[in-house]
Motif scaffolding. Structure first.
Motif, short mmCIF file in Angstrom:
data_model
loop_
_atom_site.label_atom_id
_atom_site.label_comp_id
_atom_site.label_asym_id
_atom_site.label_seq_id
_atom_site.Cartn_x
_atom_site.Cartn_y
_atom_site.Cartn_z
N ASP A 154 30.07 73.56 0.11
CA ASP A 154 28.86 74.24 -0.35
C ASP A 154 27.62 73.33 -0.29
OD1 ASP A 154 30.25 72.69 -2.21
OD2 ASP A 154 29.46 73.79 -3.94
N LYS A 223 39.01 75.79 -1.98
CA LYS A 223 37.57 76.05 -1.98
C LYS A 223 37.05 75.82 -3.41
CE LYS A 223 36.80 77.61 2.27
NZ LYS A 223 37.99 76.97 2.88
N TYR A 227 32.78 79.54 -4.89
CA TYR A 227 32.11 79.29 -3.61
C TYR A 227 32.24 80.48 -2.68
CZ TYR A 227 31.45 77.46 1.13
OH TYR A 227 31.05 77.28 2.43
#
Length: 466
Positions: A154, A223, A227
């Protein structure tokens, strides 16, 4: 067997609930250590007076500045070459084994270099600090990058900034540490250099082992909580992958190679001579008795440049997450051209404060260029083998490591042979560096999205463990 299993990638996979913010300190432990390379200029004068014992009056058999400059060039050349050669190996075996190899080579380079200094054998110093230490630099430089990009999908710019900012700040620690140790040991060894090498090698080995023991990789498919990949259209950010062997066949790779090479050549030429440069440009003769820059003040200047090199790596790479990589490099080169061309005027007018400020801004963008390039590669080529691709791109750094010092030393010596001194002797250097930034600006302007024919077909893509 126990050691092998501990070093294996499978032993570094983080469990559920692992805090990814524990990874940056592991990366910094490596990069703050190997970043000492940027402080090498503080050794140049002491190592050039091992026989005479007087930095202002070297003996005929003392090593010359040109001979000593080769040490730094070898280290940077080996940094790029080892990063290129071992990049795919790193992706396969994981960061822990790579970090250990880096720690052993980097500290070993100091130990061998110490022996070379003690015996006054320059070739042994070349082999130790330059060759062996340079391999440690290359493996250590790339070892955290791919891991941090995977932990921070991210915030790729922030991730690469964290991975690389330590390298820029290494001289902030290494420069005053080296000066203090040489002063401490000078009564027991010529200029105190050999025992300083031994001590620093041991300190850095222990420091880097912290990174070896604490590094972790995310589990496959992990992840960050909450996100969601961005759906914002950006032609330069791919959702596909290009493998390392294919990446070097694309024009984008070579355009970024030129971008990095020009940015580094311009900056590294200044860094390599930072300490003697400011002393010669702002000497007692030019500033007035008692007003010139001393060796201690010059070491402080090197440390200040290191601080801005560090801060620039995090600031500019983080900013690139907002404004994009290509526009960020346009700033590096566009503003850099103006500032490099301005430096000779500031030096000639003895504007020390402005000279320092401009130099700090230049170094912030120089460092930012290093920190932004892995995210730029990630945007263009995906995450699958970004560490290996980054390693191959660092051959541009190897090239710059030779070109920068060669250009600076050649131009500086040619101006001195004409009777020019101080600021006037460096004027051509900075104008030439500004010209190199023009080339980098044009190369960055030509970067566009990678053609789909280079993408790995997802159904046949080789798996690379996270």
């Amino acid at each position: 067997m126990a050691t092998d299993s501990f070093l294996d990638r499978s032993r570094t996979i983080a469990g559920p609930g692992f805090n990814r913010w524990l990874i940056p300190p592991a990366a910094l432990a490596i990069h703050l250590a190997i970043g000492q390379a940027y402080a090498f200029s503080v050794f140049k004068k002491p190592m050039g007076a091992l026989i005479s014992g007087n930095v202002d009056a070297p003996a005929p058999d003392d090593w010359t500045p040109a001979q000593l400059g080769v040490i730094f060039s070898i280290a940077i050349v080996l940094l790029g070459l080892s990063a290129a050669v071992f990049g795919k190996w790193l992706e396969r075996v994981g960061p822990r084994k790579a970090m250990l190899a880096s720690a052993l080579c980097f500290s070993g380079g100091f130990f061998i270099g110490a022996l070379g200094v003690h015996l006054h054998n320059l070739w042994l110093v070349y082999f130790g600090y330059g060759f062996v230490g340079g391999i440690g630099l290359g493996i250590g430089y790339i070892s955290p990058v791919s891991t941090l990009i995977k932990w921070f999908p991210d915030r790729p710019g922030v991730a690469t900034g964290m991975a690389i900012m330590g390298f820029g700040g290494g001289a902030m620690i290494g420069s005053p540490l080296a000066v203090a140790l040489m002063d401490h040991y000078k009564a027991s060894a010529p200029m105190g250099v050999a025992p300083t090498f031994l001590t620093m090698g041991l300190i850095y080995l222990l420091f880097m082992l912290f990174g070896v023991f604490t590094i972790r990789v995310p589990a496959e498919g992990w992840k960050p909580e909450g996100y969601v990949p961005s759906t914002t259209s950006n032609a330069l950010i791919t959702t596909h992958n290009v493998d390392a062997d294919t990446a070097i066949k694309t024009p984008q790779f070579w355009l970024l190679w030129v971008v990095l090479c020009m940015n580094v050549t311009a900056g590294i030429g200044v860094l390599e001579t930072a300490s003697p440069l400011i002393q010669e440009t702002f000497s007692d003769k030019s500033m007035g008795a008692g007003l010139g820059v001393t060796a201690a003040a010059a070491a402080g200047f090197v440390g200040l440049l290191s601080l801005f090199n560090l801060l620039g790596r995090f600031f500019w790479s983080s900013a690139s997450d907002k404004i994009g990589r290509k526009p960020t490099y346009m700033i590096y080169f566009g503003l850099g051209i103006v500032l490099y061309a301005l430096v000779p005027t500031l030096a000639a007018s003895a504007s020390l404060s402005l000279f320092v400020i401009v130099s700090c801004v230049i170094l912030s963008m120089y460092g930012g260029g290093f920190a932004t390039i892995p995210a730029y590669l990630r945007d263009l080529f995906g995450t699958m083998q970004v560490g290996a691709i980054h390693g191959r791109l660092l051959t541009a750094w190897s090239t710059a490591g030779v070109l920068g010092p060669l250009i600076v030393n050649f131009l500086h010596e040619s101006q001195k042979s004409k009777g020019l001194t101080g600021a006037a002797a460096y004027q051509t250097v900075f104008y030439t560096m500004a010209g190199l930034l023009v080339i980098g600006f044009l190369a960055n302007l030509l970067v566009k999205a990678v053609d789909a024919r280079y993408h790995v077909q997802e159904t046949t893509a080789p798996k690379v463990a996270a």
